[in-house]
Design a protein around this motif. Structure first.
Motif, PDB file in Angstrom:
ATOM      1  N   GLU A 163     -12.737  47.844  -8.930  1.00 55.44           N
ATOM      2  CA  GLU A 163     -14.675  47.472  -8.700  1.00 55.44           C
ATOM      3  C   GLU A 163     -15.433  46.819  -7.670  1.00 55.44           C
ATOM      4  O   GLU A 163     -16.213  46.767  -7.805  1.00 55.44           O
ATOM      5  CB  GLU A 163     -14.455  45.721  -9.943  1.00 55.44           C
ATOM      6  CG  GLU A 163     -14.026  46.057 -11.290  1.00 55.44           C
ATOM      7  CD  GLU A 163     -12.573  46.543 -11.179  1.00 55.44           C
ATOM      8  OE1 GLU A 163     -11.297  45.446 -11.315  1.00 55.44           O
ATOM      9  OE2 GLU A 163     -12.297  47.716 -12.711  1.00 55.44           O
ATOM     10  N   THR A 222     -19.097  42.632  -6.317  1.00 56.17           N
ATOM     11  CA  THR A 222     -20.703  41.977  -6.952  1.00 56.17           C
ATOM     12  C   THR A 222     -20.285  40.383  -7.741  1.00 56.17           C
ATOM     13  O   THR A 222     -18.979  39.445  -7.294  1.00 56.17           O
ATOM     14  CB  THR A 222     -19.851  42.784  -9.109  1.00 56.17           C
ATOM     15  OG1 THR A 222     -19.336  44.213  -8.828  1.00 56.17           O
ATOM     16  CG2 THR A 222     -20.499  42.143  -9.657  1.00 56.17           C
ATOM     17  N   ILE A 225     -22.861  37.207  -8.881  1.00 57.62           N
ATOM     18  CA  ILE A 225     -23.615  36.795  -9.967  1.00 57.62           C
ATOM     19  C   ILE A 225     -24.492  35.907  -9.343  1.00 57.62           C
ATOM     20  O   ILE A 225     -24.828  35.665  -8.419  1.00 57.62           O
ATOM     21  CB  ILE A 225     -22.828  35.594 -11.067  1.00 57.62           C
ATOM     22  CG1 ILE A 225     -21.667  36.529 -11.905  1.00 57.62           C
ATOM     23  CG2 ILE A 225     -24.223  35.753 -12.372  1.00 57.62           C
ATOM     24  CD1 ILE A 225     -22.364  37.689 -12.753  1.00 57.62           C
ATOM     25  N   ASP A 226     -26.142  36.404  -9.757  1.00 62.87           N
ATOM     26  CA  ASP A 226     -27.225  35.421  -9.019  1.00 62.87           C
ATOM     27  C   ASP A 226     -28.055  34.569  -9.806  1.00 62.87           C
ATOM     28  O   ASP A 226     -27.774  34.208 -11.256  1.00 62.87           O
ATOM     29  CB  ASP A 226     -28.549  36.279  -8.872  1.00 62.87           C
ATOM     30  CG  ASP A 226     -29.767  35.671  -9.213  1.00 62.87           C
ATOM     31  OD1 ASP A 226     -29.921  34.228  -8.727  1.00 62.87           O
ATOM     32  OD2 ASP A 226     -30.950  36.358  -8.243  1.00 62.87           O
ATOM     33  N   ASP A 269     -28.264  36.967 -13.334  1.00 63.91           N
ATOM     34  CA  ASP A 269     -28.073  38.865 -12.977  1.00 63.91           C
ATOM     35  C   ASP A 269     -26.938  39.412 -11.876  1.00 63.91           C
ATOM     36  O   ASP A 269     -26.999  38.201 -11.178  1.00 63.91           O
ATOM     37  CB  ASP A 269     -29.343  39.306 -12.320  1.00 63.91           C
ATOM     38  CG  ASP A 269     -30.507  39.266 -13.244  1.00 63.91           C
ATOM     39  OD1 ASP A 269     -30.257  39.319 -14.777  1.00 63.91           O
ATOM     40  OD2 ASP A 269     -31.683  38.681 -12.889  1.00 63.91           O
ATOM     41  N   ARG A 270     -25.912  39.918 -12.805  1.00 60.65           N
ATOM     42  CA  ARG A 270     -25.157  40.514 -11.532  1.00 60.65           C
ATOM     43  C   ARG A 270     -25.906  41.279 -10.819  1.00 60.65           C
ATOM     44  O   ARG A 270     -27.141  41.985 -11.386  1.00 60.65           O
ATOM     45  CB  ARG A 270     -24.000  41.751 -12.532  1.00 60.65           C
ATOM     46  CG  ARG A 270     -23.163  41.857 -11.551  1.00 60.65           C
ATOM     47  CD  ARG A 270     -22.596  43.773 -12.603  1.00 60.65           C
ATOM     48  NE  ARG A 270     -23.474  44.424 -12.187  1.00 60.65           N
ATOM     49  CZ  ARG A 270     -23.941  45.714 -13.140  1.00 60.65           C
ATOM     50  NH1 ARG A 270     -22.076  46.079 -13.671  1.00 60.65           N
ATOM     51  NH2 ARG A 270     -24.121  46.772 -12.505  1.00 60.65           N
ATOM     52  N   HIS A 271     -25.115  41.064  -9.369  1.00 63.97           N
ATOM     53  CA  HIS A 271     -25.938  42.210  -7.825  1.00 63.97           C
ATOM     54  C   HIS A 271     -24.776  42.787  -7.483  1.00 63.97           C
ATOM     55  O   HIS A 271     -23.788  42.393  -7.389  1.00 63.97           O
ATOM     56  CB  HIS A 271     -26.578  42.099  -7.966  1.00 63.97           C
ATOM     57  CG  HIS A 271     -26.526  40.688  -6.748  1.00 63.97           C
ATOM     58  ND1 HIS A 271     -25.351  40.190  -5.089  1.00 63.97           N
ATOM     59  CD2 HIS A 271     -26.734  38.999  -7.146  1.00 63.97           C
ATOM     60  CE1 HIS A 271     -25.885  39.181  -4.835  1.00 63.97           C
ATOM     61  NE2 HIS A 271     -26.309  38.619  -6.314  1.00 63.97           N
ATOM     62  N   ASP A 324     -28.022  47.450 -10.832  1.00 67.13           N
ATOM     63  CA  ASP A 324     -28.160  46.513  -9.750  1.00 67.13           C
ATOM     64  C   ASP A 324     -29.869  46.993  -9.579  1.00 67.13           C
ATOM     65  O   ASP A 324     -30.096  47.679  -9.187  1.00 67.13           O
ATOM     66  CB  ASP A 324     -27.268  46.160  -8.518  1.00 67.13           C
ATOM     67  CG  ASP A 324     -25.918  46.140  -9.794  1.00 67.13           C
ATOM     68  OD1 ASP A 324     -25.438  45.927 -10.609  1.00 67.13           O
ATOM     69  OD2 ASP A 324     -24.718  46.534  -8.084  1.00 67.13           O
TER      70      ASP A 324
END
Length: 170
Positions: A55, A91, A93-94, A99-101, A135
């Protein structure tokens, strides 16, 4: 998704794997040793062990054409197979919106290959990967003293979102 046609002439982008663990640790150590050569940064192996996975894609830039590219190096590889730059993504998380980014763990170009467009091309690869996943942003950490990286990121539209602060405890 890779858009490796963005690589400058003479360079090729190759996908890495978990088998590249030792090489990734070496690249991370080189990054930090450029800022402070007084440490071995052996502890970075723990970071790689914790985060390197399917990932968290890893890409290497290799030379595709250079005089003497067929001579063997001290690593037992053809010179054209030796990575001269690296991009490692993950990856995050904001924390503000949840939000995933995409997050750039490492972008490193060997000093003798800098200012040839490799960093820019790798950043565009990172953006393409993040966009393909859906994203809406991409993040990274950069040291204030790394003026060349700051300049690159600014020209690519990155903006300061937060400031990481530390206080030594003795």
């Amino acid at each position: 998704m890779l858009v490796s046609n963005l690589m400058p002439v003479g360079y090729d982008l190759r996908l890495g794997s978990s088998l590249d663990r030792a090489r990734l640790v070496q690249f991370m150590q080189r990054t930090y040793q450029e800022m402070d050569a007084s440490d071995s940064y052996a502890h970075l192996a723990q970071t790689v062990d914790q985060y390197l996975s399917r990932e968290t894609p890893l890409w290497w830039v290799v030379l595709t054409s250079e005089p003497g590219a067929d001579t063997l190096s001290n690593l037992g590889l053809k010179r054209s197979q030796q990575p001269i730059a690296c991009l490692w993504l993950g990856t995050a998380i904001d924390q503000l919106h949840g939000d995933r980014h995409a997050h750039i763990f490492l972008l490193y170009v060997l000093p003798e290959h800098r200012r040839k467009g490799l960093g820019r091309a790798l950043m565009l690869e990172a953006e393409a990967w993040a966009a393909a996943r859906g994203d809406r942003q991409i993040g990274l950490q950069v040291f204030q003293s790394n003026h060349a990286a700051l300049s690159l990121y600014n020209t690519l539209g990155f903006q300061v979102q937060s400031v990481w602060m530390v206080k030594p405890l003795r």
